[in-house]
Each structure stands twice: as C-alpha cells, then as structure tokens.
Enzyme design. Structure first.
Site, PDB file in Angstrom:
ATOM      1  CG  HIS A  78      11.359   2.456  -0.451  1.00  0.00           C
ATOM      2  ND1 HIS A  78       9.990   2.559  -0.567  1.00  0.00           N
ATOM      3  CD2 HIS A  78      11.662   2.755   0.834  1.00  0.00           C
ATOM      4  CE1 HIS A  78       9.485   2.894   0.622  1.00  0.00           C
ATOM      5  NE2 HIS A  78      10.471   3.024   1.472  1.00  0.00           N
ATOM      6  CD  GLN A  80      16.630   9.090  -5.479  1.00  0.00           C
ATOM      7  OE1 GLN A  80      17.096   9.380  -4.388  1.00  0.00           O
ATOM      8  NE2 GLN A  80      16.576   9.945  -6.461  1.00  0.00           N
ATOM      9  CG  ASP A  81       8.144   5.948  -4.936  1.00  0.00           C
ATOM     10  OD1 ASP A  81       7.675   6.703  -5.808  1.00  0.00           O
ATOM     11  OD2 ASP A  81       7.444   5.202  -4.242  1.00  0.00           O
ATOM     12  CG  HIS A  82       9.983   7.775   1.555  1.00  0.00           C
ATOM     13  ND1 HIS A  82       8.774   7.247   1.950  1.00  0.00           N
ATOM     14  CD2 HIS A  82      10.456   8.450   2.621  1.00  0.00           C
ATOM     15  CE1 HIS A  82       8.530   7.580   3.197  1.00  0.00           C
ATOM     16  NE2 HIS A  82       9.540   8.321   3.621  1.00  0.00           N
TER      17      HIS A  82
END
Length: 106
Positions: A78, A80-82
C-alpha cells in the site's frame, strides 16, 4: 529491519507521499486562480516530500541488497502504491499547470 522499524518506515512513506500529493493539488488550485508563483512554490515543497519518501525507499532497497530481506506486507505494498500514485498525480498536475500558464499568456 525489525517489524516495528518496518511499520514506521511504511507509515513515513505513506505520510511523505500523501503530503506530496496534497501539495501538488494545492498547487493546481493556485494555478487555477492564476497564482503561478504560489503554484511553483507548492510544487517545490511537493518535490521535497517525494525526495524524502524516495530516500526512505532507497534505504529499504539498499538494506535488501545487503542481505537484510524486507518482509512484504499488504501495508508495505500500500505504501509503495501510495507513493507511486503521488508521483503520477504530481506529474499530471505539472502538465496541467503548464497548460494554465499557456492559457494565461494568451
């Protein structure tokens, strides 16, 4: 890295990424009002936040390269995605601000 340390690192990535994205959107709002000086200032602040998140991310990569394996959790994914969505949003917002500047010149 101990689990607690990794949790702190993950939340720091989320924090810096979220702050960077928020600043980029504030820059867009300033540009919409024609305040390009403020928009540029906010984009520079956003850059600083992204750079800090990138430094944290780099430390994780370097630790793993040195043999300290990182536990991949949903929270880490999450984070990294953020961060990646913050980078992409800022990039798109920069394009939009350039368009506002071009329109303002005409």
């Amino acid at each position: 890295m101990a689990k607690l340390d990794m949790d702190v690192i993950v939340f720091e990535i989320i924090n810096h990424g979220g702050t960077a994205k928020g600043l980029a959107y504030e820059a867009l709002q300033a540009a919409e009002k024609g305040d390009f000086e403020e928009a540029d200032k906010l984009l520079k602040e956003s850059d600083k936040e992204l750079l800090e998140a990138h430094h944290i991310q780099t430390s994780i990569i370097q630790a793993e390269a040195a043999g300290d394996k990182t536990e991949v959790s949903v929270l880490f994914v999450h984070a990294q995605d953020h961060l990646m969505t913050a980078i992409e949003a800022k990039s798109l917002i920069e394009c939009m601000i350039r368009l506002y500047k071009r329109l303002d010149e005409k």
